[in-house]
Design a protein around this motif. Structure first.
Motif, PDB file in Angstrom:
ATOM      1  N   LEU A  84       0.818  -1.225   0.000  1.00 23.14           N
ATOM      2  CA  LEU A  84       0.000   0.000   0.000  1.00 23.14           C
ATOM      3  C   LEU A  84       0.851   1.274   0.000  1.00 23.14           C
ATOM      4  O   LEU A  84       2.072   1.233   0.116  1.00 23.14           O
ATOM      5  CB  LEU A  84      -0.961  -0.021   1.185  1.00 23.14           C
ATOM      6  CG  LEU A  84      -2.017  -1.138   1.159  1.00 23.14           C
ATOM      7  CD1 LEU A  84      -2.975  -0.995   2.336  1.00 23.14           C
ATOM      8  CD2 LEU A  84      -2.804  -1.162  -0.143  1.00 23.14           C
ATOM      9  N   SER A  85       0.154   2.412  -0.088  1.00 18.87           N
ATOM     10  CA  SER A  85       0.819   3.663  -0.461  1.00 18.87           C
ATOM     11  C   SER A  85       1.861   4.173   0.524  1.00 18.87           C
ATOM     12  O   SER A  85       2.905   4.665   0.094  1.00 18.87           O
ATOM     13  CB  SER A  85      -0.237   4.743  -0.691  1.00 18.87           C
ATOM     14  OG  SER A  85      -1.066   4.874   0.445  1.00 18.87           O
ATOM     15  N   SER A 128      -7.182   2.048  -7.267  1.00 19.09           N
ATOM     16  CA  SER A 128      -7.296   2.941  -6.107  1.00 19.09           C
ATOM     17  C   SER A 128      -7.450   4.393  -6.534  1.00 19.09           C
ATOM     18  O   SER A 128      -7.006   4.787  -7.624  1.00 19.09           O
ATOM     19  CB  SER A 128      -6.008   2.779  -5.286  1.00 19.09           C
ATOM     20  OG  SER A 128      -5.855   3.822  -4.369  1.00 19.09           O
ATOM     21  N   ILE A 129      -8.006   5.188  -5.619  1.00 18.92           N
ATOM     22  CA  ILE A 129      -8.017   6.640  -5.839  1.00 18.92           C
ATOM     23  C   ILE A 129      -6.587   7.190  -5.882  1.00 18.92           C
ATOM     24  O   ILE A 129      -6.392   8.341  -6.267  1.00 18.92           O
ATOM     25  CB  ILE A 129      -8.804   7.396  -4.746  1.00 18.92           C
ATOM     26  CG1 ILE A 129      -8.332   6.969  -3.340  1.00 18.92           C
ATOM     27  CG2 ILE A 129     -10.295   7.244  -4.927  1.00 18.92           C
ATOM     28  CD1 ILE A 129      -8.797   7.904  -2.238  1.00 18.92           C
ATOM     29  N   TYR A 158       2.915   3.737  -5.276  1.00 17.72           N
ATOM     30  CA  TYR A 158       1.720   2.875  -5.295  1.00 17.72           C
ATOM     31  C   TYR A 158       0.719   3.345  -6.362  1.00 17.72           C
ATOM     32  O   TYR A 158       0.183   2.542  -7.137  1.00 17.72           O
ATOM     33  CB  TYR A 158       1.103   2.910  -3.897  1.00 17.72           C
ATOM     34  CG  TYR A 158      -0.240   2.265  -3.730  1.00 17.72           C
ATOM     35  CD1 TYR A 158      -0.385   0.888  -3.672  1.00 17.72           C
ATOM     36  CD2 TYR A 158      -1.387   3.055  -3.557  1.00 17.72           C
ATOM     37  CE1 TYR A 158      -1.632   0.304  -3.474  1.00 17.72           C
ATOM     38  CE2 TYR A 158      -2.627   2.482  -3.349  1.00 17.72           C
ATOM     39  CZ  TYR A 158      -2.752   1.107  -3.317  1.00 17.72           C
ATOM     40  OH  TYR A 158      -3.980   0.533  -3.104  1.00 17.72           O
ATOM     41  N   GLY A 209      -1.294   1.809   4.609  1.00 20.28           N
ATOM     42  CA  GLY A 209      -1.963   2.694   3.657  1.00 20.28           C
ATOM     43  C   GLY A 209      -1.944   4.134   4.155  1.00 20.28           C
ATOM     44  O   GLY A 209      -1.526   4.408   5.290  1.00 20.28           O
ATOM     45  N   THR A 210      -2.413   5.060   3.315  1.00 20.14           N
ATOM     46  CA  THR A 210      -2.460   6.461   3.731  1.00 20.14           C
ATOM     47  C   THR A 210      -3.895   6.895   3.998  1.00 20.14           C
ATOM     48  O   THR A 210      -4.135   7.934   4.618  1.00 20.14           O
ATOM     49  CB  THR A 210      -1.782   7.355   2.666  1.00 20.14           C
ATOM     50  OG1 THR A 210      -0.626   6.683   2.165  1.00 20.14           O
ATOM     51  CG2 THR A 210      -1.345   8.683   3.263  1.00 20.14           C
ATOM     52  N   SER A 211      -4.857   6.079   3.577  1.00 20.69           N
ATOM     53  CA  SER A 211      -6.248   6.344   3.942  1.00 20.69           C
ATOM     54  C   SER A 211      -6.586   5.683   5.280  1.00 20.69           C
ATOM     55  O   SER A 211      -7.754   5.632   5.675  1.00 20.69           O
ATOM     56  CB  SER A 211      -7.204   5.824   2.844  1.00 20.69           C
ATOM     57  OG  SER A 211      -7.093   4.422   2.727  1.00 20.69           O
ATOM     58  N   TRP A 305      -5.045  13.235  -3.396  1.00 19.96           N
ATOM     59  CA  TRP A 305      -6.163  12.374  -3.789  1.00 19.96           C
ATOM     60  C   TRP A 305      -7.447  13.197  -3.812  1.00 19.96           C
ATOM     61  O   TRP A 305      -7.611  14.127  -2.990  1.00 19.96           O
ATOM     62  CB  TRP A 305      -6.308  11.206  -2.795  1.00 19.96           C
ATOM     63  CG  TRP A 305      -5.133  10.262  -2.839  1.00 19.96           C
ATOM     64  CD1 TRP A 305      -4.143  10.221  -3.783  1.00 19.96           C
ATOM     65  CD2 TRP A 305      -4.818   9.230  -1.901  1.00 19.96           C
ATOM     66  NE1 TRP A 305      -3.241   9.234  -3.488  1.00 19.96           N
ATOM     67  CE2 TRP A 305      -3.623   8.605  -2.333  1.00 19.96           C
ATOM     68  CE3 TRP A 305      -5.422   8.768  -0.732  1.00 19.96           C
ATOM     69  CZ2 TRP A 305      -3.030   7.551  -1.650  1.00 19.96           C
ATOM     70  CZ3 TRP A 305      -4.825   7.712  -0.040  1.00 19.96           C
ATOM     71  CH2 TRP A 305      -3.650   7.110  -0.505  1.00 19.96           C
TER      72      TRP A 305
HETATM   73  C1  AKB Z   1      -3.876   3.259   0.666  1.00 19.10           C
HETATM   74  O1  AKB Z   1      -4.097   4.117   1.527  1.00 19.10           O
HETATM   75  O2  AKB Z   1      -2.767   3.034   0.183  1.00 19.10           O
HETATM   76  C2  AKB Z   1      -5.041   2.438   0.161  1.00 19.10           C
HETATM   77  C3  AKB Z   1      -5.664   3.071  -1.027  1.00 19.10           C
HETATM   78  C4  AKB Z   1      -6.353   4.362  -0.912  1.00 19.10           C
HETATM   79  O3  AKB Z   1      -5.631   2.506  -2.074  1.00 19.10           O
HETATM   80  N1  AKB Z   1      -6.009   2.257   1.189  1.00 19.10           N
END
Ligand code: AKB
Length: 348
Positions: A84-85, A128-129, A158, A209-211, A305
């Motif tokens: 993930l990011s 992903s967004i 990512y 992740g970053t979300s 994002w």
């Molecule tokens: C992330 O935060 O890397 C994922 C994503 C938004 O794809 N959760």
């Protein structure tokens, strides 16, 4: 000619991740799917019993993938494995290897598989967004719902990986070996991808992740632990409750290919600011200790994002409608689900 029979199965990579948990649980409830689960780490025992076979190994191990092809006929592949990011920014080269080379390996496996079985192999890919890159906070806040084809300049490894893999998938679906004299439209890789927003599960807590700030916030509150949110209170990106994400995946998988007008679709459900979400969480747990301690670098990623995305394509082409808006997600899914659990599972 008599062909050796191999068992038809559904392959799930990254099976022990958040989406893998939701998908395997749902497929098990529906019944009928024989699941081969692949993950680097051991699968949770609650999931393992729902799978036909559990394979612990890497999507970068081509020998392992070949052995799987020799035993199974993969009709559908849910390729969920990814770095993930946030984690990817610490090891961009390794992230590229896992996210791009790993996906290429699976696409090759699907292409070989399809040649053997003379049918199209469905390949479901969570994008992903993160494929979007808003150039500034001003532009982000001035834009309404972002469409698939706009602002595709990701700022993270990512996001770049996901964007490129969408192209790879489109290539395998439409143009693979385009100069071959033996091309046949009845086989090949039927690549379908969903650009997921941040996902929130009642069962698992994400990491890497970053979300992650919204799921971390609610799980910390439920566990009675303090939480310092790493983004500003006014931060806004789209989110979705896990059951809607799983429904979306299965709806897209089951849609007639002729109805699909694109290979990658936005989906979304709700997009509270971090502060609006905090207020909802505090209403449920008034003693929760939730503060803000901004990590400017991770903030910059989230600011790149979009605040919201346009999912008209998913709605029109395969009938997607989220069942959980923010209130319903909290009241009917997250609060009862989280409160009822002793300890959520942390997954990578
Ligand atoms: C992330 O935060 O890397 C994922 C994503 C938004 O794809 N959760």
């Amino acid at each position: 000619m008599l062909r050796p029979m191999r068992e038809p199965v559904v392959l799930v990579t990254g099976a022990n991740g958040e989406i893998g948990h939701g998908l395997i649980e749902t497929l098990a409830v529906e019944g009928g799917a024989r699941i081969v689960a692949l993950d680097l780490v051991a699968l949770d025992s609650s999931l393992a019993s729902k799978c036909h076979e559990v394979v612990q190994g890497s999507i970068l191990d081509r020998e392992l993938l070949h052995r799987l092809v020799s035993r199974y006929e993969f009709r559908t592949i849910h390729h969920l494995a990814a770095m993930l990011s946030t984690r990817a920014e610490f090891t961009p080269g390794a992230a590229h290897e896992v996210n791009v080379q790993g996906t290429l390996n699976l696409l090759e496996l699907a292409a070989v598989q399809s040649e053997w079985s003379d049918r199209r192999v469905k390949f479901l890919f969570p994008s992903s967004i993160a494929v979007y890159g808003m150039p500034s906070l001003e532009v982000k806040t001035s834009m309404r719902r972002i469409q698939e084809k706009t602002w595709n300049l990701p700022t993270t490894m990512y996001g770049c990986n996901k964007a490129y893999c969408e192209h790879l998938g489109r290539y395998y679906a439409r143009h693979y070996k385009q100069l071959s004299t033996q091309s046949s439209s009845s086989c090949g890789v039927d690549f379908r991808s969903i650009r997921f927003p941040g996902l929130i599960s009642a069962v698992t807590v994400p990491s890497g992740g970053t979300s992650d700030f919204l799921p971390e916030m609610i799980h910390a509150a439920a566990a009675g632990k303090p939480y310092a949110c790493f983004v500003r209170p006014d931060t806004r990106i789209p989110f979705m409750a896990m059951p809607d994400a799983i429904r979306a995946l299965l709806l897209l998988e089951r849609a007639d290919e002729s109805f699909l007008t694109r290979r990658s679709y936005n989906v979304t459900s709700f997009n509270p600011s971090a502060e609006e979400f905090r207020e909802r969480v505090m209403a449920r747990w008034p003693d929760a200790d939730i503060t803000f301690s901004v990590d400017t670098k991770r903030q910059a990623i989230v600011d790149s994002w979009p605040a919201d995305v346009n999912d008209d394509g998913a709605r029109a082409d395969w009938g997607f409608r989220p069942e959980y808006d923010l209130d319903r997600a909290l009241n009917d899914y997250l609060l009862p689900g989280i409160s009822g659990r002793s300890e959520p599972r942390s997954v990578t």
